[in-house]
Scaffold this motif. Structure first.
Motif, PDB file in Angstrom:
ATOM      1  N   SER A   1       4.430   7.155   2.174  1.00  0.00           N
ATOM      2  CA  SER A   1       4.888   5.946   2.863  1.00  0.00           C
ATOM      3  C   SER A   1       4.547   4.747   1.994  1.00  0.00           C
ATOM      4  CB  SER A   1       4.270   5.826   4.258  1.00  0.00           C
ATOM      5  OG  SER A   1       2.881   5.642   4.180  1.00  0.00           O
TER       6      SER A   1
ATOM      7  N   TYR B   1       0.225  11.689   1.413  1.00  0.00           N
ATOM      8  CA  TYR B   1      -0.442  12.699   2.227  1.00  0.00           C
ATOM      9  C   TYR B   1      -0.013  14.078   1.718  1.00  0.00           C
ATOM     10  CZ  TYR B   1      -0.317   8.598   5.383  1.00  0.00           C
ATOM     11  OH  TYR B   1      -0.407   7.337   5.919  1.00  0.00           O
TER      12      TYR B   1
ATOM     13  N   ARG C   1       0.852  -1.193   0.000  1.00  0.00           N
ATOM     14  CA  ARG C   1       0.000   0.000   0.000  1.00  0.00           C
ATOM     15  C   ARG C   1       0.880   1.232   0.000  1.00  0.00           C
ATOM     16  NH1 ARG C   1      -4.172   0.091   4.568  1.00  0.00           N
ATOM     17  NH2 ARG C   1      -3.539   1.992   5.580  1.00  0.00           N
TER      18      ARG C   1
ATOM     19  N   ARG D   1       3.968  13.907   2.268  1.00  0.00           N
ATOM     20  CA  ARG D   1       4.551  12.708   2.874  1.00  0.00           C
ATOM     21  C   ARG D   1       4.141  11.497   2.046  1.00  0.00           C
ATOM     22  NH1 ARG D   1       3.257   9.007   7.056  1.00  0.00           N
ATOM     23  NH2 ARG D   1       5.236   8.191   7.833  1.00  0.00           N
TER      24      ARG D   1
HETATM   25  O1  LIG Z   1       1.907   6.371   6.557  1.00  0.00           O
HETATM   26  C1  LIG Z   1       2.199   5.881   7.614  1.00  0.00           C
HETATM   27  O2  LIG Z   1       3.231   6.139   8.223  1.00  0.00           O
HETATM   28  C2  LIG Z   1       1.264   4.905   8.263  1.00  0.00           C
HETATM   29  C3  LIG Z   1       0.762   3.877   7.298  1.00  0.00           C
HETATM   30  C4  LIG Z   1       0.028   2.749   7.965  1.00  0.00           C
HETATM   31  O3  LIG Z   1      -0.023   2.636   9.149  1.00  0.00           O
HETATM   32  C5  LIG Z   1      -0.641   1.759   7.115  1.00  0.00           C
HETATM   33  O4  LIG Z   1      -0.670   1.929   5.883  1.00  0.00           O
HETATM   34  O5  LIG Z   1      -1.175   0.766   7.673  1.00  0.00           O
END
Ligand SMILES: O=C(O)CCC(=O)C(=O)O
Ligand SMILES: COC(=O)C(/C=C/C1=C(C)CCCC1(C)C)=C/O[C@H]1C=C(C)C(=O)O1
Ligand SMILES: [Fe+2]
Length: 364
Positions: free
Chosen positions: A302, A217, A213, A300
């Protein structure tokens, strides 16, 4: 196939936060504005004196037995006391982590019409959009997600693998292969830290489920009113989280009732214990609630990998970890059923794990 809900849902209109950001609204739409109790208290976040533990994976390999034992002990403390840790010297070449960041960012920067060729259908978790939204009244996260099932091949929805950027698929394959091996290694060390046979999880999990995933953000003019990602624990066995280079600090974990930020470390990966390991260890290693907050000026990214047992595997506390002093706290269930339960409920802290809990017996 990936589990999907079997009930009709109406999620209403979901604004795309990158597009919203472009219009620079003077007010944040109400669907993103959190109730007072949920709002992040950004001013109160001071760098924590005790950041989450850092584990040097090169010291766990076992060429020096004493050194290995000392580091396994550190891992045990990290799992027992934090449920989150960062791994350094994990052996994944920086080009692999850089490349996935590049294709993820390139994907999110595509025009909306292009990204919408891969829509996340309401109530499902693969594709581009917002997952875990089940009603018109539900608050939304300040986040765009792109999620894909990776392994085994039967959970892949090939129609959702994008053709742009051109090297997306190949890059995700290479990244996922490396992360899969990392998950296997970490689970081996986790089992050693529990005095269990090193291959206990690998044998139990069958062909493990792996999903990726990507969370993007955008900056938000009122980070004090919104959440990037709602508080939740992960349903996986373990999760590997890569915080994008140059991203704002956004991940927070709940420790002793306080939200503690996870400071990004260059080239480190964040590992967290998921609900499945909590159940298997009878609560000795717990999944920890976490969330993401946004930043006024900075964006951001991730990249998250969920690693979990195959859907047909039966899960329950391991016999070695249940005794008179540690009575069984969770029931046995099928992991596919838990996955379905997880993806058909909104993110609400650790509530999803109620599915597995046995009420403690009260003496009369
Ligand atoms: O973006 C983040 O740091 C958290 C992502 C997260 O916890 C998730 O995708 O389950
Ligand atoms: C948005 O996705 C998630 O947060 C998520 C789901 C992952 C999945 C896919 C994207 C494809 C199909 C498989 C799976 C459901 C794993 C979280 O994953 C957690 C939840 C469970 C349960 C789990 O095993 O990982
Ligand atoms: Fe998470």
């Amino acid at each position: 196939m990936a589990p999907v809900p079997s009930f009709p849902i109406n999620v209403g209109h979901i604004d795309d936060v990158q597009e919203l950001r472009k219009t620079k609204p003077t007010q944040i739409p109400q669907r993103f504005v959190r109730d007072m109790s949920e709002r992040p208290k950004l001013a109160a976040i001071v760098p924590s004196p005790n950041d989450i533990p850092i584990i040097d994976l090169s010291k766990l390999v076992g060429s020096d037995r004493d050194e290995q034992e000392r580091h396994i002990e550190q891992l045990k403390i990290a799992c027992e006391e934090w449920g989150f840790f960062q791994v350094v010297n994990h052996g994944i070449h920086p080009s692999v982590t850089e490349n996935i960041e590049k294709v993820a960012k390139d994907f999110f920067m595509l025009p909306l019409e292009e990204k919408q060729k891969y829509p996340m259908a309401p109530g499902t978790v693969q594709g581009y959009g917002q997952a875990f939204v089940f009603s018109e009244n539900q608050k939304l996260d300040w986040c765009n997600m792109f999620a894909l099932g990776v392994e085994p091949p039967c959970i892949r929805n090939q129609k959702l693998w994008p053709s742009k950027p051109a090297n997306f698929g190949e890059t995700l394959e290479i990244y996922s292969r490396e992360i899969r091996q990392l998950c296997k290694n970490i689970l081996r060390y986790i089992s050693m830290s529990l005095d269990l046979k090193g291959d206990v999880f690998e044998e139990m999990f069958g062909v493990a489920v792996q999903a990726a995933r990507m969370n993007y953000y955008p900056p938000c003019s009122r980070p004090d009113l919104v959440l990037g990602l709602s508080p939740h624990s992960d349903g996986s066995a373990i999760t590997v989280l890569q915080q994008g280079k140059g991203s704002s600090v956004g991940l927070q974990i709940l420790q002793d009732g306080k939200w503690v930020p996870v400071q990004p470390i260059p080239n480190a990966l964040v590992i967290n214990i998921g609900d499945t390991i909590e159940v298997l260890t009878n609560g000795r290693y717990k999944s920890v609630e976490h969330r993401a907050v946004t930043h006024k000026e900075r964006d951001r990214l991730s990249i998250v990998t969920f690693y979990a047992p195959s859907y047909e595997v039966e899960i329950g506390p391991m016999a070695e970890l249940v005794d008179k002093n540690n009575p069984c706290r969770y029931r046995r269930y099928n992991h596919g059923d838990y996955s379905k339960h997880y993806v058909t409920n909104k993110l609400q802290g650790k509530r999803t794990l109620e599915f597995a809990k046995i009420e403690p017996k009260t003496s009369t």
